[in-house]
Design an enzyme around this catalytic site. Structure first.
Site, short mmCIF file in Angstrom:
data_model
loop_
_atom_site.label_atom_id
_atom_site.label_comp_id
_atom_site.label_asym_id
_atom_site.label_seq_id
_atom_site.Cartn_x
_atom_site.Cartn_y
_atom_site.Cartn_z
N GLN A 100 5.26 6.77 5.66
CA GLN A 100 4.80 5.85 4.83
C GLN A 100 4.03 6.38 3.73
O GLN A 100 2.84 6.35 3.66
CB GLN A 100 3.92 4.62 5.54
CG GLN A 100 4.88 3.83 6.76
CD GLN A 100 4.05 3.10 7.75
OE1 GLN A 100 3.11 3.82 8.39
NE2 GLN A 100 4.44 1.92 8.21
N GLU A 132 -8.02 1.13 -2.70
CA GLU A 132 -8.62 2.13 -2.99
C GLU A 132 -8.25 3.21 -4.03
O GLU A 132 -6.86 3.51 -3.97
CB GLU A 132 -8.86 2.91 -1.66
CG GLU A 132 -7.67 3.68 -1.15
CD GLU A 132 -8.03 4.53 0.27
OE1 GLU A 132 -9.00 4.43 0.78
OE2 GLU A 132 -6.87 4.95 0.72
N HIS A 178 0.12 -9.11 16.07
CA HIS A 178 1.10 -8.13 16.49
C HIS A 178 0.70 -6.71 16.45
O HIS A 178 1.68 -5.89 17.00
CB HIS A 178 2.26 -8.21 15.10
CG HIS A 178 1.63 -7.51 13.89
ND1 HIS A 178 0.84 -8.41 12.94
CD2 HIS A 178 1.86 -6.70 13.23
CE1 HIS A 178 0.56 -7.71 11.96
NE2 HIS A 178 1.12 -6.46 12.21
N ASP A 179 -0.54 -6.43 16.18
CA ASP A 179 -0.93 -4.84 16.39
C ASP A 179 -1.82 -4.81 17.56
O ASP A 179 -1.64 -5.49 18.75
CB ASP A 179 -2.04 -4.54 15.29
CG ASP A 179 -1.14 -4.56 14.04
OD1 ASP A 179 -0.08 -3.82 13.91
OD2 ASP A 179 -1.61 -4.78 12.74
N ASP A 237 -0.99 -6.93 3.33
CA ASP A 237 -1.32 -5.64 4.30
C ASP A 237 -2.34 -4.64 3.79
O ASP A 237 -2.19 -4.38 2.60
CB ASP A 237 -0.02 -5.04 4.51
CG ASP A 237 0.15 -3.74 5.54
OD1 ASP A 237 -0.08 -4.49 6.83
OD2 ASP A 237 0.55 -2.78 5.34
N ASN A 269 0.88 -1.14 -0.06
CA ASN A 269 -0.02 -0.09 0.06
C ASN A 269 0.79 1.43 -0.13
O ASN A 269 0.52 2.28 -0.63
CB ASN A 269 -0.86 0.00 1.28
CG ASN A 269 -1.63 1.34 1.48
OD1 ASN A 269 -2.46 1.60 0.59
ND2 ASN A 269 -1.28 2.02 2.36
N GLU A 302 -5.50 -8.82 5.10
CA GLU A 302 -5.98 -8.00 6.29
C GLU A 302 -6.91 -7.13 5.85
O GLU A 302 -6.57 -6.01 5.02
CB GLU A 302 -4.60 -7.05 6.73
CG GLU A 302 -5.15 -6.28 8.04
CD GLU A 302 -4.27 -5.00 8.47
OE1 GLU A 302 -4.09 -4.96 9.55
OE2 GLU A 302 -3.52 -4.60 7.46
C1 NOJ Z 1 -1.18 -3.10 9.06
C2 NOJ Z 1 -0.09 -3.69 9.98
O1 NOJ Z 1 -0.59 -4.95 10.67
C3 NOJ Z 1 0.59 -2.91 10.83
O2 NOJ Z 1 1.54 -3.36 11.76
C4 NOJ Z 1 1.17 -1.61 10.20
O3 NOJ Z 1 1.44 -0.73 10.94
C5 NOJ Z 1 0.30 -1.12 9.41
N1 NOJ Z 1 -0.48 -1.99 8.41
C6 NOJ Z 1 0.89 -0.45 7.88
O4 NOJ Z 1 1.72 -1.14 7.28
#
Ligand code: NOJ
Length: 557
Positions: free
Chosen positions: A172, A211, A316-317, A204, A107, A249
């Site tokens: 990013q 979009e 992990h988030d 990801d 992305n 995701e």
């Molecule tokens: C989703 C990932 O799971 C997360 O860890 C990341 O910060 C964002 N996408 C940006 O890549």
């Protein structure tokens, strides 16, 4: 077993395990986990019964978002190893019958990526249109993924003399996927890693990748359904490697997720993370009420046979609770993360499950029994198998990304370097390495680690859960939740007691007139079916999986 059975849908019966090379095992003693360390522990993972490794980003990166800010898609971060060592991981996994998938984070790129540097340098650069530039950001604000941290979604770049778009942090920059050259490059990245032996990608931020919002010159894309791009990616993947997968995701409500599987036969993502069931599972645990899960099941759309959910309790988030109502979220916060420091972005928790449950082994096992019986492919986050906790002194989401706890030695057996050189702190206190580690649990038959090994073995043998159709079975009392899974004339029923009181229930099997008994798949033994009912008892936080035995059918060993 029918021809529709498992082999060519290996990912349906898979047990996935997500890890970050950086925090798994440091083999060269510099304080940072590495690919050589991962290769060392492939047998540990194979022994646990894991069949797919999902590696979080391991590419060169300024590492401002734990590697999700990539500056070279075709290389390995030199701190973690080399491409040669990456191929050794793949080979080692393959020789144990395991597959490897990796993150595909396209992305956006890091703003340090040479593409972005070229893009910002001049309006005439061939890379200018690889990103999304505007003279004036649109008046309509866009949703920020990390509210309070990322400072908007458009950032002024003085070198470029324009604003660039970023769905995530300002370091990013979003790639412009309406640009055919960008699409070609994304395909090239996929082709590269497929050629090196990966079995697919965890994609990801899929909705943001697709979009068109914010892109000023849409060219041929104008008016086209963005999902056409996902179909193209899928077709490309399959041309290059027929059995490779895309695991996406897509944190949206279930009905909105359905479209990401594609048309009737499933021609977009193979697997989509099931965020809604995950969030409801926490609510159900907080309330001790199985009806929450019954309602969640009712909202699941039917998915094509060649597709499946990916289920998880932790990733992990942040443990996002964004799909719950404010009141429901407050309930989960109150039960599992009452301190403000345990919460993040106003919508999630930065805790791991064992401390949330005060280390209660019965409740913990109930939660994972649920995870492994829910509709979908279960995905574990490293350390869940031993009950690791979080370290709240680490910033934000890093609280759950601490080094793997292999032993009670200094450095937790993760590394021989001083802790200051580690990518993050070790967990302190009750859930730290002194009390929670692989070495100790390996020797204890009742440990969580050995329990997981048994659970995984049973799950891998239970094809109904991997391939069948799911539905909730209405039971009372409300603390109980039962669901069943039917596959090719065979039925498995899982029963969970979310409450602290013992439960006795009569499980109905009305529609299976020749059912004679239920084989208990986790404890052994069987329960007779009498007048189309089976009397099942569950201790507090108990859990049981049954296979229905029909007249003339063999019992399950
Ligand atoms: C989703 C990932 O799971 C997360 O860890 C990341 O910060 C964002 N996408 C940006 O890549």
């Amino acid at each position: 077993m029918s021809l529709r059975a498992t082999s060519d849908r290996w990912w349906k019966g898979a047990i996935m395990y997500c890890l970050d090379v950086e925090t798994f095992l440091d083999w060269d003693g510099d304080g940072v986990g590495d690919l050589a360390g991962l290769t060392e522990r492939i047998d540990y993972l194979a022994g646990l019964g894991v069949s797919v490794l999902w590696l979080m980003p391991f590419h060169p990166s300024p590492d401002l978002d734990d590697g999700y800010d990539i500056s070279d898609f075709y290389a390995v971060d030199p701190r973690l190893g080399t491409l040669g060592e990456f191929v050794e991981v793949i080979r080692a996994a393959e020789s144990r019958g395991m597959r490897v998938i990796i993150d595909l984070v396209v992305n956006h790129t890091s703003i340090e990526h040479p593409w972005f540097q070229a893009s910002r340098s001049s309006r005439d650069s061939p890379y200018r249109d690889w990103y999304v530039w505007v003279d004036e950001p649109p008046a309509e604000p866009m949703e920020e993924v990390f509210p309070g941290e990322q400072g908007g979604t458009w950032t002024w770049d003085a070198t470029a003399g324009q604003w660039y778009m970023h769905r995530f942090y300002d370091f990013q920059a979003d790639l412009n996927v309406a640009n055919p050259a960008v699409r070609q490059e994304i395909a090239r990245i996929m082709g590269f890693w497929l050629q090196l032996g990966v079995s697919g990608f965890r994609v990801d931020a899929v909705p943001f990748l697709l979009e068109h919002q914010g892109i000023p010159n849409l060219g041929e894309e104008a008016g086209r359904d963005p999902h056409r791009y996902l179909k193209e990616l899928r077709a490309f993947l399959q041309r290059r490697r027929g059995d490779a997968i895309l695991l996406g995701e897509v944190n949206l409500p279930p009905a909105d997720q359905r479209v990401f599987f594609g048309d009737e036969d499933g021609d977009e993502l193979h697997l989509v993370f099931q965020f809604s069931i995950m969030q409801r599972a926490y609510l159900a645990l907080a309330r001790g009420d199985g009806r929450v899960l019954e309602a969640a099941f009712a909202e699941l759309p039917e998915v094509p046979f060649d597709c499946q959910w990916a289920t998880f309790l932790r990733n992990h988030d942040e443990l996002t609770l964004d799909q719950l109502s404010d009141k429901e979220r407050a309930e989960v916060f109150a039960a599992f993360g009452p301190d403000e420091d345990m919460q993040v972005y106003g919508r999630g928790l930065r805790r791991r499950l064992p401390p949330m449950l005060d280390g209660d082994q019965a409740r913990l096992r109930l939660a994972y029994s649920l995870l492994f019986s829910l509709p979908g492919t279960p995905v574990l986050f490293y350390g869940e198998e031993i009950g690791m906790g979080e370290e709240l002194s680490a910033h934000g989401r890093s609280a759950v990304r601490t080094p793997m706890q292999w032993s009670d030695e200094p450095g937790a057996g993760f590394s021989t370097a001083p802790e200051g050189a580690f990518p993050g702190p070790l967990v302190q206190g009750t859930f730290g390495p002194a009390a929670v580690n692989v070495a100790a649990q390996r020797d204890d038959p009742d440990s969580l680690l050995n329990w997981f090994e048994r659970l995984i073995r049973r799950r891998r043998e239970t094809h109904e859960l991997a391939l069948g159709t799911y539905r909730a079975v209405v039971t009372r009392p409300k603390s109980a939740f039962a669901h069943r899974c039917d596959w090719e004339g065979s039925t498995v029923i899982a029963v969970h007691n979310l409450g602290a009181a013992r439960v006795d229930l009569r499980l109905p099997v009305d529609d299976l007139p020749d059912a004679v008994a239920l084989d208990d798949l986790l404890r052994g033994g069987r329960i007779d079916v009498v007048r189309k009912r089976a009397a099942v008892d569950l201790e507090p936080y108990g859990y049981r999986w049954f296979r229905v035995v029909r007249e003339g059918q063999r019992t399950t060993p």
